[in-house]
Motif scaffolding. Structure first.
Motif, PDB file in Angstrom:
ATOM      1  N   ASP A 169     -66.463  19.413   9.246  1.00 44.85           N
ATOM      2  CA  ASP A 169     -66.119  18.141   9.883  1.00 44.85           C
ATOM      3  C   ASP A 169     -66.406  17.021   8.886  1.00 44.85           C
ATOM      4  O   ASP A 169     -67.474  17.000   8.270  1.00 44.85           O
ATOM      5  N   PRO A 170     -65.479  16.080   8.707  1.00 48.73           N
ATOM      6  CA  PRO A 170     -65.726  14.998   7.752  1.00 48.73           C
ATOM      7  C   PRO A 170     -66.876  14.103   8.220  1.00 48.73           C
ATOM      8  O   PRO A 170     -66.998  13.796   9.399  1.00 48.73           O
ATOM      9  N   PRO A 218     -59.202  16.075  11.608  1.00 52.48           N
ATOM     10  CA  PRO A 218     -60.453  16.442  12.286  1.00 52.48           C
ATOM     11  C   PRO A 218     -61.353  17.344  11.430  1.00 52.48           C
ATOM     12  O   PRO A 218     -62.486  17.600  11.793  1.00 52.48           O
ATOM     13  N   TRP A 219     -60.855  17.841  10.294  1.00 53.61           N
ATOM     14  CA  TRP A 219     -61.645  18.713   9.428  1.00 53.61           C
ATOM     15  C   TRP A 219     -61.253  18.496   7.970  1.00 53.61           C
ATOM     16  O   TRP A 219     -60.162  18.030   7.669  1.00 53.61           O
ATOM     17  N   LEU A 220     -62.173  18.838   7.086  1.00 54.16           N
ATOM     18  CA  LEU A 220     -61.904  18.818   5.646  1.00 54.16           C
ATOM     19  C   LEU A 220     -61.761  20.265   5.196  1.00 54.16           C
ATOM     20  O   LEU A 220     -62.674  21.068   5.380  1.00 54.16           O
ATOM     21  N   THR A 221     -60.621  20.602   4.628  1.00 54.07           N
ATOM     22  CA  THR A 221     -60.410  21.959   4.138  1.00 54.07           C
ATOM     23  C   THR A 221     -61.226  22.152   2.867  1.00 54.07           C
ATOM     24  O   THR A 221     -61.139  21.359   1.931  1.00 54.07           O
ATOM     25  N   LEU A 222     -62.037  23.222   2.846  1.00 53.84           N
ATOM     26  CA  LEU A 222     -62.890  23.521   1.703  1.00 53.84           C
ATOM     27  C   LEU A 222     -62.325  24.651   0.854  1.00 53.84           C
ATOM     28  O   LEU A 222     -62.547  24.697  -0.358  1.00 53.84           O
ATOM     29  N   HIS A 223     -61.611  25.580   1.493  1.00 54.43           N
ATOM     30  CA  HIS A 223     -61.101  26.763   0.780  1.00 54.43           C
ATOM     31  C   HIS A 223     -60.175  27.511   1.735  1.00 54.43           C
ATOM     32  O   HIS A 223     -60.352  27.438   2.953  1.00 54.43           O
ATOM     33  N   ARG A 224     -59.218  28.232   1.178  1.00 55.29           N
ATOM     34  CA  ARG A 224     -58.339  29.097   1.976  1.00 55.29           C
ATOM     35  C   ARG A 224     -58.191  30.424   1.262  1.00 55.29           C
ATOM     36  O   ARG A 224     -58.126  30.484   0.043  1.00 55.29           O
ATOM     37  N   LYS A 225     -58.135  31.483   2.053  1.00 56.52           N
ATOM     38  CA  LYS A 225     -57.970  32.829   1.491  1.00 56.52           C
ATOM     39  C   LYS A 225     -57.195  33.665   2.492  1.00 56.52           C
ATOM     40  O   LYS A 225     -57.412  33.557   3.696  1.00 56.52           O
ATOM     41  N   GLN A 226     -56.267  34.496   1.977  1.00 53.49           N
ATOM     42  CA  GLN A 226     -55.521  35.422   2.824  1.00 53.49           C
ATOM     43  C   GLN A 226     -55.658  36.822   2.260  1.00 53.49           C
ATOM     44  O   GLN A 226     -55.689  37.007   1.046  1.00 53.49           O
ATOM     45  N   VAL A 227     -55.711  37.797   3.159  1.00 49.10           N
ATOM     46  CA  VAL A 227     -55.708  39.196   2.780  1.00 49.10           C
ATOM     47  C   VAL A 227     -54.529  39.828   3.508  1.00 49.10           C
ATOM     48  O   VAL A 227     -54.400  39.683   4.725  1.00 49.10           O
ATOM     49  N   GLU A 228     -53.671  40.502   2.751  1.00 46.92           N
ATOM     50  CA  GLU A 228     -52.516  41.165   3.346  1.00 46.92           C
ATOM     51  C   GLU A 228     -52.766  42.666   3.359  1.00 46.92           C
ATOM     52  O   GLU A 228     -53.123  43.256   2.339  1.00 46.92           O
ATOM     53  N   TRP A 239     -69.188  15.772   1.583  1.00 44.62           N
ATOM     54  CA  TRP A 239     -68.393  14.898   2.442  1.00 44.62           C
ATOM     55  C   TRP A 239     -68.318  15.421   3.871  1.00 44.62           C
ATOM     56  O   TRP A 239     -67.671  14.807   4.726  1.00 44.62           O
ATOM     57  N   THR A 240     -68.964  16.556   4.176  1.00 46.79           N
ATOM     58  CA  THR A 240     -68.922  17.106   5.531  1.00 46.79           C
ATOM     59  C   THR A 240     -70.192  16.762   6.295  1.00 46.79           C
ATOM     60  O   THR A 240     -71.228  16.456   5.700  1.00 46.79           O
ATOM     61  N   GLU A 241     -70.100  16.820   7.620  1.00 45.26           N
ATOM     62  CA  GLU A 241     -71.250  16.540   8.489  1.00 45.26           C
ATOM     63  C   GLU A 241     -72.390  17.541   8.280  1.00 45.26           C
ATOM     64  O   GLU A 241     -73.547  17.182   8.452  1.00 45.26           O
ATOM     65  N   ALA A 242     -72.052  18.785   7.968  1.00 46.15           N
ATOM     66  CA  ALA A 242     -73.060  19.837   7.804  1.00 46.15           C
ATOM     67  C   ALA A 242     -72.799  20.590   6.495  1.00 46.15           C
ATOM     68  O   ALA A 242     -72.245  21.689   6.504  1.00 46.15           O
ATOM     69  N   ASP A 300     -66.350  29.911  13.709  1.00 51.62           N
ATOM     70  CA  ASP A 300     -67.788  29.659  13.785  1.00 51.62           C
ATOM     71  C   ASP A 300     -68.249  29.332  12.371  1.00 51.62           C
ATOM     72  O   ASP A 300     -67.436  29.197  11.463  1.00 51.62           O
ATOM     73  N   THR A 301     -69.562  29.252  12.191  1.00 51.88           N
ATOM     74  CA  THR A 301     -70.074  28.985  10.849  1.00 51.88           C
ATOM     75  C   THR A 301     -69.864  30.211   9.974  1.00 51.88           C
ATOM     76  O   THR A 301     -69.773  31.346  10.462  1.00 51.88           O
ATOM     77  N   LEU A 302     -69.818  29.984   8.691  1.00 53.57           N
ATOM     78  CA  LEU A 302     -69.671  31.069   7.731  1.00 53.57           C
ATOM     79  C   LEU A 302     -70.885  31.992   7.785  1.00 53.57           C
ATOM     80  O   LEU A 302     -70.767  33.203   7.608  1.00 53.57           O
ATOM     81  N   ALA A 303     -72.045  31.433   8.092  1.00 46.62           N
ATOM     82  CA  ALA A 303     -73.262  32.245   8.222  1.00 46.62           C
ATOM     83  C   ALA A 303     -73.105  33.261   9.349  1.00 46.62           C
ATOM     84  O   ALA A 303     -73.492  34.428   9.207  1.00 46.62           O
ATOM     85  N   VAL A 304     -72.531  32.856  10.464  1.00 44.34           N
ATOM     86  CA  VAL A 304     -72.302  33.777  11.580  1.00 44.34           C
ATOM     87  C   VAL A 304     -71.269  34.830  11.176  1.00 44.34           C
ATOM     88  O   VAL A 304     -71.434  36.012  11.456  1.00 44.34           O
ATOM     89  N   ALA A 305     -70.206  34.410  10.518  1.00 45.79           N
ATOM     90  CA  ALA A 305     -69.151  35.343  10.099  1.00 45.79           C
ATOM     91  C   ALA A 305     -69.678  36.430   9.173  1.00 45.79           C
ATOM     92  O   ALA A 305     -69.217  37.573   9.224  1.00 45.79           O
ATOM     93  N   SER A 306     -70.629  36.091   8.331  1.00 44.28           N
ATOM     94  CA  SER A 306     -71.114  37.047   7.337  1.00 44.28           C
ATOM     95  C   SER A 306     -72.209  37.980   7.863  1.00 44.28           C
ATOM     96  O   SER A 306     -72.626  38.881   7.152  1.00 44.28           O
ATOM     97  N   ARG A 307     -72.656  37.800   9.091  1.00 46.89           N
ATOM     98  CA  ARG A 307     -73.731  38.641   9.641  1.00 46.89           C
ATOM     99  C   ARG A 307     -73.288  40.055   9.951  1.00 46.89           C
ATOM    100  O   ARG A 307     -74.037  41.006   9.769  1.00 46.89           O
TER     101      ARG A 307
END
Length: 176
Positions: A70-71, A86-96, A122-125, A154-161
Motif C-alpha cells: 500500500d502506498p 491503491p497499491w504500489l507494484t514491487l515485482h511480478r513473476k509468472q510460472v507456466e 514508499w509503502t505503508e509496511a 496476504d503478506t509474503l511472510a504468510v505465503a512462504s510459510r
C-alpha cells in the motif's frame, strides 16, 4: 599449565575473529533480498474436467504472483509513480506449467524475490510486502481464460510459510 591453556584459548579466539571476513553493507539503491527466504510454492488442484480440457487442448496453466504494498501517505503526497493506485507494484513473476507438469498436483515454485529498498520505503509496511496469486489458462487453444480458480492474497511472510493451495475448475463448472 592453566596459564598456557588460557593463553592458547585466547590466541585461538583472536585468530578465529581475525579470520572472519567483513561483508560490505548493501547500498539502499540496490535490490535487496529479504532477511529470510521469501520463496514459496503454489499447489493447484484441478477438477477432472479442467485437467482433461487442458491436456486434450494442449493448454498450459499460468500461476501469476504480483508483489505489492500500500502506498504511504508520503508517497502519495510526493506523487511517486504508481501511488495514485491503491497499491504500489514491487515485482511480478509468472510460472507456466504444461504437459507432464499438469499430471498429479501441478506445483508452481516461486524463487525468493528481491525488492528495491527505495521502492519498499514508499509503502505503508516496508517489512511486510504483500503477494496476490492468481491462476488461469495460458490461452493457447482459446483467446479466453478457461479456468475459474481460487486466489490468494496476504503478506509474503504468510505465503512462504507453507505451500499455498488453490483449486481450479472450468468456467461454468459446478463450484468446487
Amino acid at each position: 599449565m592453566r596459564t598456557i591453556v588460557r593463553a592458547w584459548m585466547v590466541a585461538a579466539s583472536i585468530a578465529g575473529i581475525a579470520a572472519c571476513e567483513r561483508v560490505p553493507e548493501s547500498s539502499p539503491k540496490e535490490a535487496t533480498p529479504a532477511a529470510t527466504s521469501n520463496a514459496f510454492s503454489v499447489e493447484i488442484t484441478l477438477t477432472p474436467a479442467a485437467r482433461e480440457r487442458l491436456v486434450s487442448q494442449h493448454e498450459s496453466l499460468i500461476v501469476s504472483a504480483d508483489y505489492f504494498g500500500d502506498p504511504s501517505a508520503q508517497a502519495q503526497a510526493e506523487h511517486v509513480q504508481g501511488s495514485e493506485n491503491p497499491w504500489l507494484t514491487l515485482h511480478r513473476k509468472q510460472v507456466e506449467l504444461q504437459g507432464a507438469q499438469l499430471d498429479g498436483m501441478p506445483i508452481a515454485h516461486f524463487p525468493a524475490a528481491a525488492f528495491d529498498a527505495k521502492q519498499l520505503a514508499w509503502t505503508e509496511a516496508p517489512d511486510a510486502p504483500q503477494v496476490n496469486i492468481n491462476v488461469y489458462s495460458g490461452r493457447r487453444s482459446s483467446p479466453d481464460n478457461l479456468l475459474d480458480c481460487t486466489m490468494f492474497q496476504d503478506t509474503l511472510a504468510v505465503a512462504s510459510r507453507a505451500p499455498i493451495r488453490l483449486a481450479c475448475g472450468l468456467i461454468g463448472e459446478a463450484p468446487r
